[in-house]
Design an enzyme around this catalytic site. Structure first.
Site, PDB file in Angstrom:
ATOM      1  N   HIS A  85      11.690   7.515  -7.961  1.00 30.90           N
ATOM      2  CA  HIS A  85      12.948   7.252  -8.850  1.00 30.90           C
ATOM      3  C   HIS A  85      12.806   7.941 -10.211  1.00 30.90           C
ATOM      4  CE1 HIS A  85      16.491   4.843 -10.120  1.00 30.90           C
ATOM      5  NE2 HIS A  85      16.075   4.947 -11.163  1.00 30.90           N
ATOM      6  N   ASP A 164      23.204  -5.175 -11.100  1.00 28.42           N
ATOM      7  CA  ASP A 164      22.856  -4.027 -11.784  1.00 28.42           C
ATOM      8  C   ASP A 164      24.104  -3.126 -11.915  1.00 28.42           C
ATOM      9  OD1 ASP A 164      20.909  -2.172 -13.225  1.00 28.42           O
ATOM     10  OD2 ASP A 164      21.373  -0.886 -11.680  1.00 28.42           O
ATOM     11  N   ARG A 171      26.504  -1.827 -19.850  1.00 31.04           N
ATOM     12  CA  ARG A 171      25.475  -0.914 -20.879  1.00 31.04           C
ATOM     13  C   ARG A 171      26.094   0.163 -20.981  1.00 31.04           C
ATOM     14  NH1 ARG A 171      20.573  -0.899 -17.509  1.00 31.04           N
ATOM     15  NH2 ARG A 171      19.470  -0.058 -19.510  1.00 31.04           N
ATOM     16  N   SER A 186      16.500  -2.532 -14.215  1.00 29.19           N
ATOM     17  CA  SER A 186      17.524  -1.985 -13.553  1.00 29.19           C
ATOM     18  C   SER A 186      17.018  -0.966 -12.650  1.00 29.19           C
ATOM     19  CB  SER A 186      18.574  -1.208 -14.451  1.00 29.19           C
ATOM     20  OG  SER A 186      19.077  -0.058 -13.945  1.00 29.19           O
ATOM     21  N   LYS A 190      16.547  -2.238  -8.269  1.00 25.56           N
ATOM     22  CA  LYS A 190      16.785  -1.315  -6.998  1.00 25.56           C
ATOM     23  C   LYS A 190      15.772  -0.867  -6.176  1.00 25.56           C
ATOM     24  CE  LYS A 190      18.941   1.053 -10.131  1.00 25.56           C
ATOM     25  NZ  LYS A 190      19.719   1.730 -11.234  1.00 25.56           N
TER      26      LYS A 190
HETATM   27  N1  URA Z   1      18.313   4.605 -14.434  1.00 27.58           N
HETATM   28  C1  URA Z   1      18.421   3.374 -14.081  1.00 27.58           C
HETATM   29  O1  URA Z   1      18.647   3.243 -12.723  1.00 27.58           O
HETATM   30  N2  URA Z   1      18.855   2.459 -14.899  1.00 27.58           N
HETATM   31  C2  URA Z   1      18.804   2.560 -16.317  1.00 27.58           C
HETATM   32  O2  URA Z   1      19.055   1.398 -16.776  1.00 27.58           O
HETATM   33  C3  URA Z   1      18.372   3.813 -16.924  1.00 27.58           C
HETATM   34  C4  URA Z   1      18.289   4.775 -16.033  1.00 27.58           C
END
Ligand code: URA
Length: 439
Positions: A85, A164, A171, A186, A190
């Site tokens: 990620h 999220d 946000r 966040s 995931k």
């Molecule tokens: N990427 C994400 O998945 N979440 C965030 O809060 C910022 C970047």
């Protein structure tokens, strides 16, 4: 559990107190249940962004987020399962190269990706530039495809981490993205819900990233790694440079074309080097010796084994697999293509966030959540910091939908590029957190 007093909880955060894990759980669960209003959550998030959330608070938020939806079960797959990620950048298409390399090295890659956000691009938008490519796969389709060919890159369904999805949208419009704890919660919710046993984070730092300061990026990386490890996942992070675009392409079809060039061995440079660094780090997390891992990832590219995996994935997900042989014939073209030349001198600085926003303004990104992206438009920014601009022509190739957009882009580029003398090229990787203890 004591009854939740919502304004009192917001007040405690506003006044700089650390909340107990139980309080965090109660507050976010009440938000999910509709008992904390959007304006109350906005105030709470802003208080935390200003006063700071602790790593323990981030860990508690992550737990509520994972439990808010489905968790993908990859336990039936043979061998280590891996996910990577990026925290978001400009010209940052590493997934399209790293996932096939890892599959070619024998790992099972089940990657749930996202769409573009703000000035940063999104893997799903890029993949959808490939005619026919389908990003919506059910969890069963993901596991079947990974069993068959070793990789799948798909959209997280609405049922995975719904908390999220709600918080991120909030946000985004309340200027509360920039918090290490909120980003860690966040990202890691995931990754944990995605089910992989190994998780590699690419934490970006620089003006094209959400974290512009190395200390903040390091804190974010540590928090992500700590959360992953606490949940029994082999988790590591590289902190990588985003003070200039990673690849020379910024957009959707253009980024896919450059990623295919790397897979087929036709594009050496920083982007290829970082893809190899990331793939090697992921292999190391699964227990491979570092030298052996570096040799295996380089061989996956050189032997075309990674290109073959990419072809198999495109085909399995309904896309035109000829893309590997001739990406520019398969990908859609922009109606207007033009160039821009920087003034003579050395490139000392580039407004990377501005370049991402410029590509977005051409149509490669969204102004509002419900907008469609234009797969054809974007930039090829051929310069790197330290380059003599007179040696590289053009400096930028602009892919636009109208002549008016082309002229607008040329005007913007003048403000985004600084030419002078004596630039120091930034390192590609600032730090690596691949050991046992993220602290
Ligand atoms: N990427 C994400 O998945 N979440 C965030 O809060 C910022 C970047």
């Amino acid at each position: 559990m004591a009854r939740l007093d919502v304004p009192a909880t917001i007040r405690r955060k506003r006044d700089g107190h650390e909340l107990e894990a139980d309080e965090i759980r109660a507050f976010f669960t009440a938000y999910l249940d509709g008992d904390v209003a959007e304006e109350q959550m906005s105030a709470f998030l802003m208080a935390g962004v200003i006063r700071g959330f602790t790593p323990d608070e981030a860990a508690a938020m992550t737990e509520v987020a994972v439990a808010s939806g489905e968790v993908v079960d990859l336990s039936g797959l043979a061998g280590p399962t891996v996910d990577k990620h990026s925290t978001g950048g400009v010209g940052d298409t590493t997934t399209l190269v790293v996932a096939p390399i890892l599959a070619a090295c024998g790992l099972q890659v089940a990657k749930l990706s996202g769409r573009g956000l703000g000035h940063t691009g999104g893997t799903l938008d890029k993949l959808e530039a490939i005619p026919g490519f389908r990003v919506s796969l059910s969890p069963d389709e993901v596991t079947a495809q990974v069993t068959d060919i070793g990789l799948a890159v798909a959209a997280a369904t609405a049922d995975v981490v719904p908390l999220d999805k709600r918080l991120y949208a909030l946000r985004d419009v309340t200027a509360t993205v920039q918090s290490a704890a909120l980003i860690a919660a966040s990202v890691m919710s995931k990754k944990l819900a995605g089910g992989a046993s190994t998780v590699l984070l690419d934490v970006k730092v620089g003006d094209g990233a959400f974290m512009t300061d190395l200390d903040d990026a390091t804190e974010l990386a540590r928090q992500c790694v700590a959360i992953g490890q606490a949940h029994g996942r082999a988790t590591g992070a590289l902190i990588t440079d985003m003070s200039q675009p990673l690849s020379h392409a910024i957009g959707n079809a253009v980024e896919v074309a450059h990623a295919v060039d790397v897979l087929t061995g036709e594009r050496p440079g920083r982007f290829r080097d970082l893809c190899l660094e990331l793939a090697t780090a992921a292999l190391v997390l699964t227990g491979r010796d570092p030298d052996d891992a570096a040799a295996a990832t380089a061989d996956a590219l050189d032997s075309q084994a990674a290109a073959d995996r990419f072809r198999a994935m495109v085909s399995a997900q309904g896309g035109d697999a000829d893309i590997v042989d001739d990406p520019r014939a398969v990908l859609p073209d922009a109606p207007v293509v033009g160039t821009w030349q920087a003034p003579d001198g050395v490139l000392v600085d580039v407004d990377t966030r501005g370049l991402g926003a410029l590509a977005g303004g051409l149509g490669a990104g969204r102004q509002r959540k419900e907008d469609d992206v234009d797969p054809t438009v974007g930039l090829e920014f051929w310069l790197e910091i330290g380059d003599d601009t007179t040696a590289i022509e053009p400096s930028v190739t602009i892919h636009a939908s109208t002549g008016e957009d082309l002229d607008w882009a040329r005007g913007r580029l003048e403000d985004l590029v600084t030419v002078g003398e004596g630039a120091v090229p930034p390192p590609l990787v600032h730090d690596r957190l691949l050991g046992e203890d993220p602290a």
